[in-house]
Design an enzyme around this catalytic site. Structure first.
Site, mmCIF file in Angstrom:
data_model
loop_
_atom_site.group_PDB
_atom_site.id
_atom_site.type_symbol
_atom_site.label_atom_id
_atom_site.label_comp_id
_atom_site.label_asym_id
_atom_site.label_seq_id
_atom_site.Cartn_x
_atom_site.Cartn_y
_atom_site.Cartn_z
ATOM 1 N N GLU A 1 0.741 -1.155 -0.083
ATOM 2 C CA GLU A 1 0.361 -0.125 0.298
ATOM 3 C C GLU A 1 0.820 1.018 -0.107
ATOM 4 O OE1 GLU A 1 1.183 0.007 3.937
ATOM 5 O OE2 GLU A 1 0.710 -1.704 3.018
ATOM 6 N N ASP A 2 1.838 1.267 0.886
ATOM 7 C CA ASP A 2 2.561 2.814 0.749
ATOM 8 C C ASP A 2 3.227 3.206 -0.696
ATOM 9 O OD1 ASP A 2 3.350 2.187 3.556
ATOM 10 O OD2 ASP A 2 3.732 1.179 4.151
ATOM 11 N N ASN A 3 3.386 1.346 -1.823
ATOM 12 C CA ASN A 3 4.246 1.827 -2.923
ATOM 13 C C ASN A 3 2.690 2.705 -3.616
ATOM 14 O OD1 ASN A 3 6.252 2.133 -5.103
ATOM 15 N ND2 ASN A 3 4.793 0.821 -5.707
ATOM 16 N N GLY B 1 2.588 6.476 -2.447
ATOM 17 C CA GLY B 1 3.275 7.309 -3.099
ATOM 18 C C GLY B 1 2.918 7.430 -4.513
#
EC number: 2.4.1.80
Length: 450
Positions: free
Chosen positions: A285-287, A290
């Site tokens: 999810e972080d990628n 971003g």
């Protein structure tokens, strides 16, 4: 010249160009490490601001169980040199083993504004997204700093991160005079969320710290502190696209709330979720966040001169292999072309085709050329590692140079077999749960692990 000779010549040219490109990327990462990290950190001007002028920050620590060195990682955010922040410790189970540790930390630092949120709601398969939903809503400030449970930071990291976040502010003020700083006017009552062309995400490169000297942990540490860090810095230095690992991310809650879901399955719903909930189907999810900030809102990313310390627990070699296989399988559904080319960027493979290309075009023995390539590669990796460790010397146990070299060599030798294994399937296991990664990058739960 025969057809085979012509093909050999063309192949030599292609592989030589590719070898030069790979080395250019490696040297860019090394150069970035030397310039940005190989010197003492400069204290942020923001640490001297009055509370009324400082941008407030909500620090969210999503927790699940007893991670490695948990007390120290949580304590690190209670000792930050910054005038205005709150800390939210988030769990999904009132019986979570992390809660006694959280209570000890909060009791030791009663002067820090901190609270615990327990909420079992689920918006998708990603437990971290589920754990962040309520803290996002209840955060006191718009500026959020999400810091993984295994990670620790130095006291000045928050101030430098906020300063990087507002680095778009134009000013003729002296950097040595905090009273003339334009950031004095970026208080919560007047500032607005970033807009297109401005910085909308600040992150740090993770550096592994290993107290339990199992071989899987040592290989993971060697990988994160050399190859991963070098490539991470190089890709971010080019600014051609978002590249965020997600251990430490700062962004605006308002910006996140305006993101549409990248999930095709959610977009097909009559009323698809937006904001954080729209990233629930993704393990990375972080990628994905971003990428959405970069492409949808046109927001830039920034890095500070800080590293985030990632404490690694006890890993067997099999654990290490499974971890790397898992994230390659996730990544191949998100960036297939880059994943397919990945073996060509590894030290051994690039050394083999590079040595052959040089021998074919310029002459020379392949073996000495390959050995020279490998010697240069390990030298760059060690130099990168030393630069990144400049401000964290003394943290973690002493490191044996021989053990590091053995772990580094094992990592390099395992790279291709791991990649090949990752290509054979799209199923992964994460935190005891089995998933299948589909073409969109989404994860589908397959059932409990046997």
């Amino acid at each position: 010249m025969s057809d085979s000779g012509t093909l050999s010549l063309i192949g030599g040219i292609v592989f030589l160009v590719l070898w030069v490109v790979v080395w250019s990327i490696c040297l860019l990462g090394w150069r970035t490490a030397r310039i940005r990290y190989a010197h003492p950190n400069i204290p942020s001007r923001l640490s001297k601001l009055p509370v009324s002028s400082a941008p407030g920050v909500t620090i969210i620590r999503p927790l699940c169980g007893l991670d490695q060195n948990l007390y120290n990682t949580l304590e690190s955010v209670m000792k930050l040199d910054y005038p205005k922040f709150e800390v939210i410790f988030a769990v999904q189970d009132e019986k979570d083993e992390a809660l006694p540790v959280v209570n000890m930390v909060m009791e030791k630092y009663p002067e820090v504004e901190a609270k615990v949120i327990i909420d079992s709601r689920k918006v998708g398969v990603n437990p971290k997204v589920n754990n962040l939903m309520t803290p996002f809503q209840e955060a006191k400030y718009d500026l959020l700093w999400i810091l993984d449970s295994t990670c620790s930071v130095l006291p000045g990291t928050l101030g430098r991160s906020v300063e990087a976040f507002f680095s778009n502010t134009s000013s003729t003020a002296s950097p040595y005079d905090p009273e003339s700083s334009p950031l004095l006017s970026i208080s919560d009552d007047v500032r607005k969320p970033p807009i297109a062309g401005e910085v909308g995400l600040v992150h740090q490169v993770p550096i592994a710290v290993c107290y339990q000297k199992t071989w899987g942990s040592l290989i993971e540490q060697a990988y994160l502190n050399t190859t991963h860090a070098k490539m991470y810095l190089a890709i971010n230095a080019t600014s051609i696209d978002s590249c965020v690992v997600g251990k430490s991310c700062m962004y605006s809650r308002d910006n996140i709330s305006h993101l549409t879901t990248p999930s095709p399955s959610l977009r097909s719903l009559p009323d698809p979720p937006s904001g954080l909930a729209g990233f629930g189907p993704f393990l990375a999810e972080d990628n994905m966040i971003g990428l959405s900030l970069w492409h949808e809102l046109k927001l830039k990313h920034a890095m500070t001169s800080d590293v985030v310390l990632d404490f690694i627990g006890s890993l067997s070699v099999r654990d290490y292999i499974n971890r790397r296989v898992r994230w390659i399988r996730v990544r191949k559904k998100m960036t297939l072309a880059a994943t397919l080319l990945e073996p060509l960027t590894e030290s051994i493979i690039s050394g083999l085709y590079g040595a052959w290309a040089i021998s074919r075009l310029l002459g020379g023995n392949i073996l000495p050329l390959f050995l020279l390539h490998m010697a240069a590669w390990i030298s760059v990796d060690i130099s990168t590692k030393r630069a990144l460790e400049t401000n964290i010397k003394g943290i973690g146990p002493p490191e044996s140079k021989v053990t590091f070299l053995m772990a580094w060599a094992a990592r390099e030798c395992l790279a291709l077999p791991i990649w090949m294994l990752a290509m054979t399937s799209s199923e992964v296991v994460w935190r005891g749960q089995k998933y299948k990664i589909i073409a969109s990058g989404e994860a589908i739960r397959l059932g409990d692990r046997n």
